[in-house]
Design an enzyme around this catalytic site. Structure first.
Site, PDB file in Angstrom:
ATOM      1  N   HIS A 270       0.931  -1.175   0.084  1.00  0.00           N
ATOM      2  CA  HIS A 270      -0.010   0.020  -0.093  1.00  0.00           C
ATOM      3  C   HIS A 270       0.837   1.274   0.056  1.00  0.00           C
ATOM      4  O   HIS A 270       1.869   1.112   0.227  1.00  0.00           O
ATOM      5  CB  HIS A 270      -0.904   0.209   1.337  1.00  0.00           C
TER       6      HIS A 270
ATOM      7  N   HIS B  28       1.677   4.014   1.858  1.00  0.00           N
ATOM      8  CA  HIS B  28       1.951   4.530   3.057  1.00  0.00           C
ATOM      9  C   HIS B  28       3.481   4.602   2.804  1.00  0.00           C
ATOM     10  O   HIS B  28       4.519   3.760   2.589  1.00  0.00           O
ATOM     11  CB  HIS B  28       1.715   4.008   4.326  1.00  0.00           C
TER      12      HIS B  28
ATOM     13  N   HIS C 263       6.216   2.131   3.724  1.00  0.00           N
ATOM     14  CA  HIS C 263       6.091   0.942   2.990  1.00  0.00           C
ATOM     15  C   HIS C 263       6.732   1.070   1.523  1.00  0.00           C
ATOM     16  O   HIS C 263       7.022   0.349   0.835  1.00  0.00           O
ATOM     17  CB  HIS C 263       4.942   0.308   2.975  1.00  0.00           C
TER      18      HIS C 263
ATOM     19  N   HIS D 159      -7.479  -0.414   5.703  1.00  0.00           N
ATOM     20  CA  HIS D 159      -6.349   0.555   6.204  1.00  0.00           C
ATOM     21  C   HIS D 159      -6.165   1.645   5.149  1.00  0.00           C
ATOM     22  O   HIS D 159      -6.348   2.865   5.406  1.00  0.00           O
ATOM     23  CB  HIS D 159      -5.002  -0.371   6.243  1.00  0.00           C
TER      24      HIS D 159
ATOM     25  N   ASP E  77      -0.375  -3.923   6.258  1.00  0.00           N
ATOM     26  CA  ASP E  77      -0.872  -3.244   7.400  1.00  0.00           C
ATOM     27  C   ASP E  77      -2.490  -3.812   7.506  1.00  0.00           C
ATOM     28  O   ASP E  77      -3.559  -2.893   8.123  1.00  0.00           O
ATOM     29  CB  ASP E  77      -0.834  -1.669   7.242  1.00  0.00           C
TER      30      ASP E  77
ATOM     31  N   HIS F 165       4.403  -4.637  10.542  1.00  0.00           N
ATOM     32  CA  HIS F 165       5.094  -4.098  11.540  1.00  0.00           C
ATOM     33  C   HIS F 165       5.247  -5.220  12.669  1.00  0.00           C
ATOM     34  O   HIS F 165       4.401  -6.227  13.133  1.00  0.00           O
ATOM     35  CB  HIS F 165       3.993  -2.993  12.335  1.00  0.00           C
TER      36      HIS F 165
HETATM   37 FE    FE Z   1       2.623   0.788   7.954  1.00  0.00          FE
HETATM   38 ZN    ZN Z   2       0.189   1.696   6.514  1.00  0.00          ZN
END
Ligand code: FE
Ligand code: ZN
Length: 256
Positions: free
Chosen positions: A57, A59, A62, A115, A134, A172
């Site tokens: 994704h 973010h 990442h 997410h 995530d 994570h």
């Molecule tokens: Fe993350």
């Molecule tokens: Zn994320």
């Protein structure tokens, strides 16, 4: 087709990048790119060159390393079609319909929005591996930033529906924090209590709690257990539909 070598690489504060290496072909892939420097160092140490990046994704924790890794290795960068505009360095976009493989190992793309709206999960059926980014964490679920609880519940359910011995790698190391919340929701769950003791010992020794498995998460992760009568009773939602119980758990976790 032989087994892939797997390196679980802690990056940044609490992110994971997973590096996959096929000893037969020499091909190397990474799931997510939290830090180009840390990934380059881990590859150099082993004499591997990156051929493929698979991104879950958009973010930054990442994607932050993509540009440099792509420039340095000329790696193919695969990511969700729905987030192509937010991940500018993608060279290949995928949806649930995409036929994908790494070094001859088939990969199924699961669309797991919630997410983020385009979040994807990469499932390697022949290797029993799934990379959940995530969406699903050990003993927890991702925060719902862009979607809604129904959507997120459907997404985590896709992961829960995989074979029980599938190894789950998430984005994570949140397990210990998740464990504390899970215990408030299901204090009498014996499998959970045992897992929490393991997690505490692993973290005290500086070791990762990942991978986990589908079966272990189904037995311990409150976000996969909204059907549990004891969970429903504890949060005052006896008989409520699963997505609603899931949503309430997510709210409680946000406040915890
Ligand atoms: Fe993350
Ligand atoms: Zn994320």
């Amino acid at each position: 087709m032989g087994a892939l070598d797997i390196v679980l690489l802690p990056c940044l504060a609490d992110n994971y990048c997973v590096i996959l290496h096929d000893p037969e072909s020499g091909e190397t892939a990474a799931i997510d790119a939290p830090s180009a420097e840390q990934i380059k160092a881990a590859l150099a140490e082993r004499g591997w060159r990156l051929n493929h990046l698979f991104i879950t994704h958009h973010h930054t924790d990442h994607t932050g390393g993509i540009a440099e890794l792509k420039a340095f290795y000329g790696a193919t960068v695969t990511g969700p079609e729905a987030e192509a505009e937010r991940i500018p360095d993608l060279t290949r976009v995928v949806t649930a319909k995409s036929e994908l493989a790494f070094a001859g190992h088939p990969i199924q793309v699961l669309e797991t929005p919630g997410h983020t709206l385009g979040h994807v999960t990469y499932y390697f059926p022949n290797d029993g591996l799934v990379f959940t980014g995530d969406t699903l964490f050990s003993l927890g679920s991702g925060r719902i930033f862009e979607g809604n609880p129904e959507m997120m519940w459907e997404s985590v359910s896709k992961i829960a529906a995989l074979p029980g011995d599938t190894n789950i790698y998430c984005g994570h190391e949140y397990t210990l924090t998740n464990a504390r919340f899970a215990l408030t929701i299901e204090p009498e769950n014996e499998v959970l209590k045992k897992r929490v003791a393991e997690v505490e010992a692993l973290r005290a020794a500086g070791k990762p709690t990942i991978p986990t498995t589908v079966d272990l998460e189904k037995a311990t992760n409150p976000f996969l257990r909204p059907r549990s009568r004891s969970i429903q009773a504890r949060i005052g939602m006896l008989g409520a539909p699963e997505p609603e119980v899931f949503g309430r758990l997510r709210q409680l976790k946000n406040k915890a």
